[in-house]
Design an enzyme around this catalytic site. Structure first.
Site, PDB file in Angstrom:
ATOM      1  CG  HIS A  96      -1.753   1.081   1.226  1.00 47.19           C
ATOM      2  ND1 HIS A  96      -2.976   1.263   0.277  1.00 47.19           N
ATOM      3  CD2 HIS A  96      -1.989   2.246   2.213  1.00 47.19           C
ATOM      4  CE1 HIS A  96      -3.471   2.355   0.824  1.00 47.19           C
ATOM      5  NE2 HIS A  96      -2.936   2.998   1.652  1.00 47.19           N
ATOM      6  NE  ARG A 135      12.972  12.646   6.487  1.00 51.95           N
ATOM      7  CZ  ARG A 135      13.787  12.167   7.434  1.00 51.95           C
ATOM      8  NH1 ARG A 135      13.422  11.890   8.479  1.00 51.95           N
ATOM      9  NH2 ARG A 135      14.742  11.654   6.767  1.00 51.95           N
TER      10      ARG A 135
END
Length: 161
Positions: A96, A135
């Protein structure tokens, strides 16, 4: 452009764009990450003197795959100088991840090729949640800040042509 160890916008180094209008589209999936990316981007616009209440609109979609559709609709509305898309796809144990990453990457690339409005790719594709957090102002920089600075640079570039 890498923002490693740079968690703030490079004040004074970004172009000023008169009448700037930006749309941010954030996926709700992994919303704690996409909201941090959105806040980082909004902080850049504020720091650069933009009125985020009137110049930046934030929209939400269910997941990363829906980012492309939302961006295309916002481009067609002809109201925005740039569209920033934020998503976070974490690798799991099935393919996925690959399908979602490929879909959103190809969709944003197609929009950038075919439209006069830059679509800024702020989709994190990570192995685990910690990489995403890193991040959002951690040791790997702030990808929300990076996306906003890229948007300003690209709008200035477009207007210079």
């Amino acid at each position: 452009m890498s923002t490693k160890n740079k968690n703030a916008a490079p004040a004074g180094k970004l172009p000023h764009v008169d009448g700037l209008r930006v749309a941010i589209v954030a996926a709700e999936w992994n919303g704690h990450i996409t909201s941090a990316l959105t806040e980082g981007a909004l902080d850049v616009f504020k720091a650069q003197g933009y009125d985020v209440e009137n110049q930046v609109d934030v929209f939400h979609v269910p997941g990363a795959v829906e980012l492309t559709f939302a961006a295309s609709q916002l481009i067609e509305a002809s109201m925005y100088d740039a569209v920033i898309v934020f998503g976070c796809v974490v690798r799991g144990g099935t393919p996925h991840f690959d399908y979602v990453c490929q879909s959103v990457t190809q969709g944003v690339t197609a929009l950038n090729v075919d439209s006069p409005v830059p679509v800024i790719f702020g989709v994190l594709t990570v192995l685990d949640e910690q990489q995403a957090l890193d991040r959002c102002g951690g040791p790997a920089g702030h990808k929300g800040v990076e996306a906003a600075t890229t948007a300003l640079t690209m709008v200035a570039f477009s207007r210079s042509l």
